[in-house]
Structure formats: structure tokens, C-alpha cells
Design a protein around this motif. Structure first.
Motif, PDB file in Angstrom:
ATOM      1  N   ASN A 193       0.833  -1.208   0.000  1.00 55.65           N
ATOM      2  CA  ASN A 193       0.000   0.000   0.000  1.00 55.65           C
ATOM      3  C   ASN A 193       0.866   1.256   0.000  1.00 55.65           C
ATOM      4  N   ARG A 194       0.226   2.348  -0.292  1.00 56.28           N
ATOM      5  CA  ARG A 194       0.926   3.634  -0.263  1.00 56.28           C
ATOM      6  C   ARG A 194       1.399   3.932   1.157  1.00 56.28           C
ATOM      7  N   ALA A 195       2.622   4.431   1.275  1.00 58.06           N
ATOM      8  CA  ALA A 195       3.186   4.731   2.589  1.00 58.06           C
ATOM      9  C   ALA A 195       2.410   5.857   3.268  1.00 58.06           C
ATOM     10  N   LEU A 196       2.257   5.741   4.589  1.00 55.67           N
ATOM     11  CA  LEU A 196       1.595   6.761   5.392  1.00 55.67           C
ATOM     12  C   LEU A 196       2.636   7.556   6.161  1.00 55.67           C
ATOM     13  N   ARG A 197       2.466   8.882   6.190  1.00 56.31           N
ATOM     14  CA  ARG A 197       3.303   9.736   7.035  1.00 56.31           C
ATOM     15  C   ARG A 197       2.463  10.170   8.231  1.00 56.31           C
ATOM     16  N   ARG A 198       2.970   9.902   9.431  1.00 53.80           N
ATOM     17  CA  ARG A 198       2.199  10.222  10.618  1.00 53.80           C
ATOM     18  C   ARG A 198       3.074  10.853  11.697  1.00 53.80           C
ATOM     19  N   HIS A 199       2.462  11.749  12.476  1.00 52.77           N
ATOM     20  CA  HIS A 199       3.042  12.237  13.722  1.00 52.77           C
ATOM     21  C   HIS A 199       2.271  11.511  14.821  1.00 52.77           C
ATOM     22  N   ALA A 200       2.727  10.332  15.179  1.00 53.28           N
ATOM     23  CA  ALA A 200       1.926   9.421  15.997  1.00 53.28           C
ATOM     24  C   ALA A 200       2.300   9.487  17.470  1.00 53.28           C
ATOM     25  N   MET A 201       1.279   9.472  18.311  1.00 53.42           N
ATOM     26  CA  MET A 201       1.510   9.294  19.737  1.00 53.42           C
ATOM     27  C   MET A 201       1.647   7.818  20.094  1.00 53.42           C
ATOM     28  N   LEU A 202       1.100   6.976  19.215  1.00 52.96           N
ATOM     29  CA  LEU A 202       1.110   5.543  19.478  1.00 52.96           C
ATOM     30  C   LEU A 202       1.076   4.791  18.152  1.00 52.96           C
ATOM     31  N   CYS A 203       1.959   3.815  18.011  1.00 54.63           N
ATOM     32  CA  CYS A 203       1.947   2.935  16.844  1.00 54.63           C
ATOM     33  C   CYS A 203       2.170   1.508  17.345  1.00 54.63           C
ATOM     34  N   VAL A 204       1.200   0.636  17.079  1.00 54.18           N
ATOM     35  CA  VAL A 204       1.246  -0.731  17.592  1.00 54.18           C
ATOM     36  C   VAL A 204       1.078  -1.725  16.456  1.00 54.18           C
ATOM     37  N   ILE A 205       1.940  -2.727  16.445  1.00 50.90           N
ATOM     38  CA  ILE A 205       1.771  -3.890  15.575  1.00 50.90           C
ATOM     39  C   ILE A 205       1.223  -4.998  16.461  1.00 50.90           C
ATOM     40  N   GLY A 206       0.016  -5.454  16.173  1.00 51.66           N
ATOM     41  CA  GLY A 206      -0.645  -6.389  17.067  1.00 51.66           C
ATOM     42  C   GLY A 206      -0.901  -7.751  16.450  1.00 51.66           C
ATOM     43  N   ASN A 207      -0.754  -8.780  17.276  1.00 53.49           N
ATOM     44  CA  ASN A 207      -1.186 -10.126  16.916  1.00 53.49           C
ATOM     45  C   ASN A 207      -2.508 -10.438  17.614  1.00 53.49           C
ATOM     46  N   VAL A 208      -2.738  -9.746  18.733  1.00 55.02           N
ATOM     47  CA  VAL A 208      -3.994  -9.815  19.485  1.00 55.02           C
ATOM     48  C   VAL A 208      -4.374  -8.379  19.861  1.00 55.02           C
ATOM     49  N   GLY A 209      -5.502  -8.206  20.545  1.00 52.90           N
ATOM     50  CA  GLY A 209      -5.995  -6.845  20.719  1.00 52.90           C
ATOM     51  C   GLY A 209      -6.092  -6.292  22.111  1.00 52.90           C
ATOM     52  N   THR A 210      -5.890  -7.112  23.164  1.00 45.79           N
ATOM     53  CA  THR A 210      -6.172  -6.668  24.526  1.00 45.79           C
ATOM     54  C   THR A 210      -4.908  -6.251  25.265  1.00 45.79           C
TER      55      THR A 210
END
Length: 313
Positions: A193-210
Motif C-alpha cells: 500500500n501507499r506509505a503513510l506519514r504520521r506524527h503518531a503518539m502511538l503505533c502498535v503492531i498487534g497479533n492480538v488486541g487486549t
């Protein structure tokens, strides 16, 4: 002696445990359960500050045990799961930490004696792991989440003594400190996909959600769907923070809440500068580039019968 009894007595289990986390009765309870269920001589492996589980898991794999019990906090469990990835050796969990993230997401019992029973007699659930490479470090696997920004800051700021006294509430104390920090500038590319540019307070790569405290950060995230989940929060104004909080509470997206929630098979995150990152609740160090890829069906875990799925190793 029947063939079934002979097969039972030929099984061998390795117990990898953090002696500072488990109870004083753990080894006795574990030995009694193993003997009662017909496991032969057990391979006992203690973790240490110098090695939280890597060498112990390698030894268990080399000796070709039939089951590995991991007993300890999130760090111990992550190292054991990493070492068991793609080996075909199932994992039994005895959660003994503050967060117990994988155990909570797998609906495992948190009481030690109940966890021992499931770890030995539970049904197999085959789950994905996420393989992550950070800068020029060797790749490793995680089972729950990797995070940058406030997520990692919270882990880094959390006082260990406070954790022991008040449990998960310690992370909310740390969150109040972390929110005063600046967002992290990053470029994120998911699959092709097209790359996203963000000023992020939080970035998470998740395998589960809790998360800790039973907060669901990524609704619908499943550990056995063959996909990783990406969650990026980039609030800029107070109203964005309000909508972000409502999203967490209601588990539903809010209009203009400045959250990207996506799914894919691989993601590359390039940070402008450096920032801390965490794996399954442990801050590992600083990073500039993270590349993560889903590993479908990489690990089998013993879970209560109602949470089990058909094993497909």
C-alpha cells in the motif's frame, strides 16, 4: 503395560521458569502434576537476569521434548515462544507476571494451580506469531504486540516497585507522564500500500488486541487469522484525545478520531530519528526501522477446551 501407558511414560516435558516470579510452591505443584499425569523425568530450566529464556528454550528444543511449560512474566513467555516458533513443540503457559498479556488474550487461568492443569492437559490452539527485525539486530518473534510512542514510553516509565504494589494501575500512572511527550514522526508502509506519514503518539503492531487492565486496543484482532493488525493513533487536539478515549471504551471507531486501524501481512516502520520500542510489554531498546511479518500457525499453545481450535502444525 499397554501401548498407551508406554506412550504416556515416554513423554518428556521441559519446564522453563523464572524463579523470581513463580510461587514458592510452584516446583512442588508442577512435579506432583507431572507425576500424576504420567510424564517421565522432567527437564527443569531456570531463567536468569543474564538470560531470560533463550538458551533454556534452545536446550529444550535440542533435547526434543514433547512439551515446554513456560512459567513467568511476559518477558519469559516471549523468549520461550520465540524459541519454539516453527518447531512443532507445544507451549503450556503458567502466567506469573503483572501483565500476563498472552495468557489474558488466550483466556488462560491466572491462578497458578489452574494454569498448571491447562498447561499439561489443555487442548491445542495453533496461533500466529509476528517475526520482527529491528535495525540490524537478529530477527525475533513476538506473540502479543510491538509498540512505539506512548505505548513504549509507558513501559519505560513504569516503576517496578509500584507494579508489585498496585499491579496494572502502575501503567496508568506511567501513562500520565508519557502523555506530556511529543509525537513520533514516522513513515509506515503496510504490504504494498501507499506509505503513510504520521506524527503518531502511538503505533502498535498487534497479533492480538487486549492490553493490560482488560482494555481492548484493537477490536477484532485474532491470533490465528494469518494477519497482523496495525494501530496508529495521531491525536493533535483535545477533541481527538476525547474521541480516542471513547473509541477505547466503546471498541468502535469515531469520526475523525485520528486513528488508522489496518490489517496486512507485513509492515515497515521508519522513524525520524530514534525512539524506544516494546515487545509484549518489555522495552527492548531504541530503534529507527522496524520490519514485521506475520508467521501463520507458528506456535501451538495449550488452552482451555472452549478456546481451542483444530491443530494444524
Amino acid at each position: 503395560m499397554t501401548s498407551v501407558e508406554q506412550a504416556s511414560q515416554s513423554r518428556r516435558c521441559a519446564v522453563i521458569y523464572n524463579p523470581t516470579k513463580v510461587s514458592d510452591q510452584f516446583r512442588t505443584l508442577m512435579e506432583e502434576s507431572l507425576q500424576r499425569k504420567g510424564w517421565r523425568e522432567t527437564l527443569w530450566l531456570e531463567t536468569s537476569v543474564e538470560d531470560p529464556g533463550r538458551a533454556m528454550t534452545r536446550q529444550a528444543v535440542t533435547e526434543q521434548v514433547d512439551l515446554v511449560i513456560g512459567a513467568g512474566g511476559d518477558g519469559t513467555i516471549r523468549y520461550v515462544a520465540d524459541g519454539l516458533a516453527h518447531t512443532g513443540i507445544p507451549l503450556g503457559l503458567v502466567p506469573a507476571g503483572t501483565g500476563n498479556l498472552l495468557a489474558r488474550n488466550m483466556d488462560l487461568p491466572l491462578e497458578e494451580i489452574d494454569a498448571i492443569d491447562v498447561a499439561l492437559d489443555g487442548q491445542l490452539r495453533v496461533v500466529d506469531l509476528v517475526r520482527i527485525t529491528v535495525d540490524d539486530r537478529p530477527p525475533e518473534h513476538f506473540a502479543v504486540m510491538a509498540g512505539i510512542g506512548v505505548d513504549a514510553m509507558m513501559m519505560d516509565e513504569t516503576d517496578e516497585d509500584l507494579k508489585d504494589k498496585v499491579g496494572s494501575a502502575a501503567y496508568f500512572v506511567a501513562a500520565a507522564k508519557a502523555l506530556g511527550r511529543l509525537p513520533v514522526r514516522m513513515t509506515v508502509q503496510l504490504d504494498t500500500n501507499r506509505a503513510l506519514r504520521r506524527h503518531a503518539m502511538l503505533c502498535v503492531i498487534g497479533n492480538v488486541g487486549t492490553l493490560r487492565g482488560n482494555l481492548t486496543l484493537i477490536p477484532g484482532a485474532s491470533p490465528d487469522d494469518g494477519l497482523l493488525d496495525l494501530y496508529i493513533a495521531s491525536p493533535r487536539r483535545f477533541r481527538h484525545w476525547v474521541k480516542l478515549a471513547l473509541r477505547l471504551i466503546t471498541r468502535r471507531a469515531k469520526k475523525d478520531d485520528q486513528v488508522d486501524q489496518l490489517q496486512g501481512k507485513r509492515v515497515r516502520i521508519i522513524i525520524d530519528g530514534k525512539d524506544n520500542y516494546q515487545l509484549d510489554g518489555d522495552v527492548v531498546g531504541e530503534s529507527t526501522t522496524l520490519f514485521a511479518q506475520i508467521q501463520p500457525g507458528a506456535l501451538a499453545i495449550h488452552v482451555p477446551a472452549q478456546a481451542a481450535s483444530e491443530p494444524q502444525l
